[in-house]
Write a protein that holds these residues in place. Sequence first.
Motif, PDB file in Angstrom:
ATOM      1  N   ARG A  73      -2.273 -36.717 -35.046  1.00  0.00           N
ATOM      2  CA  ARG A  73      -1.839 -37.097 -36.392  1.00  0.00           C
ATOM      3  C   ARG A  73      -1.857 -38.624 -36.536  1.00  0.00           C
ATOM      4  N   LYS A 129      -3.957 -40.928 -39.064  1.00  0.00           N
ATOM      5  CA  LYS A 129      -3.281 -41.877 -39.955  1.00  0.00           C
ATOM      6  C   LYS A 129      -3.967 -43.249 -39.888  1.00  0.00           C
ATOM      7  N   ARG A 173      -7.245 -43.165 -41.763  1.00  0.00           N
ATOM      8  CA  ARG A 173      -7.108 -43.176 -43.209  1.00  0.00           C
ATOM      9  C   ARG A 173      -6.672 -44.536 -43.712  1.00  0.00           C
ATOM     10  N   LYS A 174      -5.624 -45.076 -43.013  1.00  0.00           N
ATOM     11  CA  LYS A 174      -4.960 -46.286 -43.502  1.00  0.00           C
ATOM     12  C   LYS A 174      -5.851 -47.513 -43.402  1.00  0.00           C
ATOM     13  N   ASP A 219       4.332 -45.153 -34.509  1.00  0.00           N
ATOM     14  CA  ASP A 219       5.406 -44.160 -34.543  1.00  0.00           C
ATOM     15  C   ASP A 219       6.305 -44.184 -33.313  1.00  0.00           C
TER      16      ASP A 219
END
Lengths: 315, 266, 337
Positions: C213, C217, C220-221, C158
């Motif tokens: 966050r 991520k 999860r990814k 990000d």
Amino acid sequence: MRYIIKKIIILILTMLLISLFTFFAFHIIPGDPARLILGTEASEEKVALLRSQLGTDLPLSTQYTRWIGGFVRGNFGNSIRYSMPVSDLMKGRIEVTVLLGLMVIVLVLAIGIPMGVFAAGKKNTIIEQIINFFTMLGISFPGFFLSILFIWIFGLILHLFTPGRYVSYENSWPEFWRFMFFPALAIAVPEIAILTKYVRTAVLDELSEDYVRTAHGKGISFYAILYGHVLKNAIVAIIPLIGMMIGSIFSGSIIVEQVFAIPGIGRLLISSVTGRDFPLTQTLVMYVALVIVVTNFIVDILIQVIDPRIRLQGK
Amino acid sequence: MKKGLTEIRIGCILTGFIIFLALLSLVYTPYDINQMDTSVRMQAPSLAHLFGTDNMGRDVFSRAITGARFTLMVAICTVAGCTAISSVLGLVSGYVGGIVDEIIMRVIDAINSFPGILIALIIVTVMEHGRYTIIIALCIMFIPSFTRIVRTGTLQYKDAIFVKSNRIFGDSELRLALVHVFPNIFPILLSSVIVGLSNAILAEASMSYLGLGIQPPAPSWGRMLYEAQNIIFTAPWCALAPGLMIVITIVGFNCIGEGVRKRWLT
Amino acid sequence: MTDTGAVRSAGTDKTADTARPLLEIRNLTIGIHEGGAVYTAVDGIDYDVHEGEILGVVGESGCGKTVTNLAIMGLLPEVLFIQGGQILYNGQDLAGADEETRRKINGDEFSMIYQEPLTSLNPLIKIGKQVGETLSAHDKCPASEIEGRVIQALADADLAEPEKIADMYPHQLSGGMRQRVMIAMATICRPKLLIADEPTTALDVTVQAQVLRLLKKINRKYGTAIIFISHDLAVINQICDRVIVMYAGKIVETAPTRTILTNPAHEYTKGLIRSIPTMERKGADLPCIPGHVPSTEEKREPCPFADRCPVADRICHEQEPPLKDLGDAHTAFCHYL
């Protein structure tokens, strides 16, 4: 940029102070320099003549401005002993001393840095003790004693060069380097010892930094970390030391030029001191001090260029 | 094991040995130091002449230990004088601060930008060559670094809690500076004094080698080396004796300095 | 630690059915050299890390949570050393593994990010090169592709304008950006395990949430398991599936995050939870646990918390507390449960 301007102002101030210091050192001596040079037996006319030659009959402030004015224009005055312009005397000798100095710097960096890194890698081993012992010896050998030993061992016994037979680079570069190697080494040895110590400390300091742990965490091998990460940071930490070395390298070369009979600035300076050639000594001292101050200034600027942290603060 | 103790021990043994020889020369030398004897020129070391003889038949051992005395004397006087002057300058500079500090430090910086040997050369040029000139020259050469050390120490301690509390009790500033601040600078000053001694010996030897220090006929290590240079091939002992004595002395002092630094300053 | 079997069976609801944990810590003991003597920093602890879970490790500073995880990475500083126990990964014991084995795993299969992203990055090397090094150290791709993958990794973390950031030095970035760079660097080889040692402690609260966050991520990814070390239960609550509570070199309680927060069993955990500031208690004195964590040199009681525990009795000073299974993957070491 502001940093550089500030540095330039300090540089100019230092030069001014150096010139005042040099000038007054030669003028606050009790008694008459002309008398001191000629001795007590000289006739009054002779002394008066030398006095006007030296300009010591003029007021001090006039003498100073005259001297500085000449210095800035490159007119360094005349040597009493050689009765010729100081600038002519310096010509040819500067190059010899500068080349000698460069060779010393190359030797110091080429040997000192790898040894320091090596020593850091051998922390807490017998090899560390051995290196410590040699660095201690290295800083304890006076340059002239080392030079005499080199002349004896490498010159007279092993015939690697001919002592006392200086070869100008104008005649032969290889022969010149061959002759200059041992004087350069004699000057370099204590500096190598000091640099080794500093590099070792700097590398060990860097090795305990967090970013080294990160690098280990990334799976980079120890030697890749040492040479790829730590060395660069350690070198930035020792650049100020390299700046300071310029002065001691020149000090070393004054004496070593004397031992090896090398016709450089150092030898000229010593002969001017022993011959009480005031104008020559004064100019040489000023000149050398300037060269050293300016080199240190350049080193300071160099640090700015190499270290991005400082480089960007200036912007 | 206590840190630095080994270094201090080794250093004391080495310097103690040289100091012993130097003191010995006051009461006894095997031969007169200036006695020339052409029948024993350039003799190799033997029982009669421990370190051999030089090209004028003088006994190298006698000359070397007498030289030790002269050189050590010059070094000790230099460091003592320089410590005294620097302590005053550094205390004043650090304690008074302001414009006084600025002036002292600027001048010190200017002197410092010369290589030390240049300062010594200027002074021997404008004064008579000899023992006392060399002491003054070396003194001025060492004042900048010593002053800086005392000043840094003063700055560090002048506002320390224990000094402040004594200030509240009404101690005069002079008393504070001398009784409470100055003694705290001792450890770092001590290690500088010891390293200063070894630097002074190196500098004196260099100046004498150049003929600008102790004047003949008084023997000094530097001068002996100069005289031995031309006969190094035939009589290496003439150079090795004074040269190695210099090295031993300097290693000794450096060891002590290193030990003191490790023990009290880290 | 008598009953390791109970710990092994204590998986999370998410991964309870997977046969073998990703990482098994068995009776791990870590010593510390101090002034010639050897003390115990971590005292025979056991726990598992399952594939794809986020495991929180919580405790006051000095309780051994960082040390334990540095040991997993083989990054213990000189004064610390593994005295005993095993770190089992793929059937291999990493506790005694040689440097080369470690080097191959570090950065590729295990990775770590730290509390201080500024000092954890080399100040004199550009971001792009530092991130790319993880790839080149493990020969992940041809040299020509490194740059592209670095930029992709920075973008995945990000970071806006990844090309520009790759060409910058660490001190030119903000704290949050530096931590994102660290995350990009740590996850570029898609490791199976990421150890995050207080990664948000040095950051502003808003940035903290963004970094959390991002970690979630990644979890999860790519199914990266994360060990999340923190002294802050509020942060743990936001991100972790399961929590280990450590005290003075020992594990005192293990449970799914919700259980820990709603139904803590051990007195130490209860104290920790009471000292979380909340809106309801605004204005009232914030409760704290009296006393301090014993330093490594101090003599330790059989139950390390006995000296500060409100319910402690003679037995707590005489016998090691047993492991109690409280059901639903909730276990704690205490005499009074």
